[in-house]
Scaffold this active site. Structure first.
Site, PDB file in Angstrom:
ATOM      1  N   PRO A   2     -23.607   6.237  18.099  1.00  0.00           N
ATOM      2  CA  PRO A   2     -21.894   5.922  18.809  1.00  0.00           C
ATOM      3  C   PRO A   2     -20.505   7.213  17.545  1.00  0.00           C
ATOM      4  O   PRO A   2     -21.172   6.260  16.057  1.00  0.00           O
ATOM      5  CB  PRO A   2     -22.071   4.658  18.817  1.00  0.00           C
ATOM      6  N   GLU A   3     -19.654   7.742  17.710  1.00  0.00           N
ATOM      7  CA  GLU A   3     -19.266   8.051  17.377  1.00  0.00           C
ATOM      8  C   GLU A   3     -17.892   7.671  17.533  1.00  0.00           C
ATOM      9  O   GLU A   3     -17.441   6.484  18.649  1.00  0.00           O
ATOM     10  CB  GLU A   3     -19.137   9.638  17.286  1.00  0.00           C
TER      11      GLU A   3
END
Ligand SMILES: [Zn+2]
Length: 270
Positions: A2-3
């Protein structure tokens, strides 16, 4: 992984279900995340009412009167809204219960975090040294120009330094540099003010576009099986080695910089 856009979309997706709600329980099935979930976490959080749900970098902060629950999704984590009685699967390590609904953390690789911090969460050791928010007002051309002076480091590595600006991971660093027409190996200290301005603009546009794309393509956060909170995107350079540049048609190149793959177009990024 997850960014920042996934974390921001998660924040927006779960916010309506937690804001103003009181934590009535917490179920920890496996406490062994990146840091161990505190043994007394239930005593700390049960009865707390969530006043605000904030994002700082890739940390989610459930701000309550007595402190904040700090959650990080690590390498593989996702959160979704579930019925508290729905059966957990193997990687569903933590449920945060709000009466008739719950938030479930699934984290197969267990690099996530669930911590409680009394008082001001911005002073927590994990958060105190974080750089500016890329979508915030502090991230400007002047700021980037100032912090790059005297730095003999590649601009991509500088962009991914969370002590300077948070949440610009490998994907978005690659994409932003392409958009700004800057070679990932360009020396940060030599960037002109004009190029700093282009890069700041490119970072903001890239992240905003990703959040918009994710927000529209992501399945509901509620009662979904929630395999992941991640979404597919179409990149200009990231993961496109040898494919034609979408602007000029030349083959995208890849080099290793600071142990991360850097994708760029040698013609568009001088
Ligand atoms: Zn090109």
């Amino acid at each position: 992984m997850p960014e920042l856009p996934e974390v921001e979309i998660t924040r927006r997706g779960i916010e309506p279900f937690v804001l103003g709600k009181t934590i009535t329980g917490i179920a920890v099935r496996n406490p062994n995340l990146r840091q161990r979930v505190p043994r007394n976490i239930a005593r700390l959080v049960v009865g707390q009412q969530v006043r605000r749900l904030l994002r700082r970098g890739k940390y989610l902060l459930f701000e309550c009167d007595g402190g904040s629950l700090i959650v990080h999704l690590g390498m593989s984590g996702s959160l979704r809204v579930i019925e508290p009685r729905s059966a957990p699967s193997k990687h569903d390590h933590v449920d945060l219960v709000f009466g008739g609904s719950a938030l479930r953390l699934r984290d197969p690789r267990r690099f996530g975090l669930v911590l409680w911090n009394r008082g001001d969460s911005t002073r927590h050791p994990l958060l105190a040294r974080l750089g500016v928010e890329p979508l915030g007002e502090e991230f400007t051309a002047d700021f980037l120009h100032r912090v790059t002076r005297g730095r003999d480091v590649g601009v991509k590595q500088l962009l991914m330094n969370a002590g300077i600006v948070v949440g610009v991971g490998n994907i978005y660093a690659n994409e932003s540099l392409f958009k700004a027409g800057i070679h990932p190996r360009a020396r940060a200290g030599r960037l002109s003010r004009e190029r700093c301005a282009r890069l700041v603009q490119a970072v903001k546009e890239t992240l905003v576009a990703a959040i918009a794309a994710g927000g529209s393509s992501l399945r509901d956060f509620v009662h979904s099986d929630g395999a992941s909170g991640y979404f597919q995107q179409h990149y200009c350079v990231y993961d496109r080695a040898t494919l034609p540049c979408k602007v000029c048609g030349r083959a995208i190149r890849v080099v290793r910089l600071g142990q991360r793959s850097s994708y760029y177009c040698a013609s568009c990024q001088s």
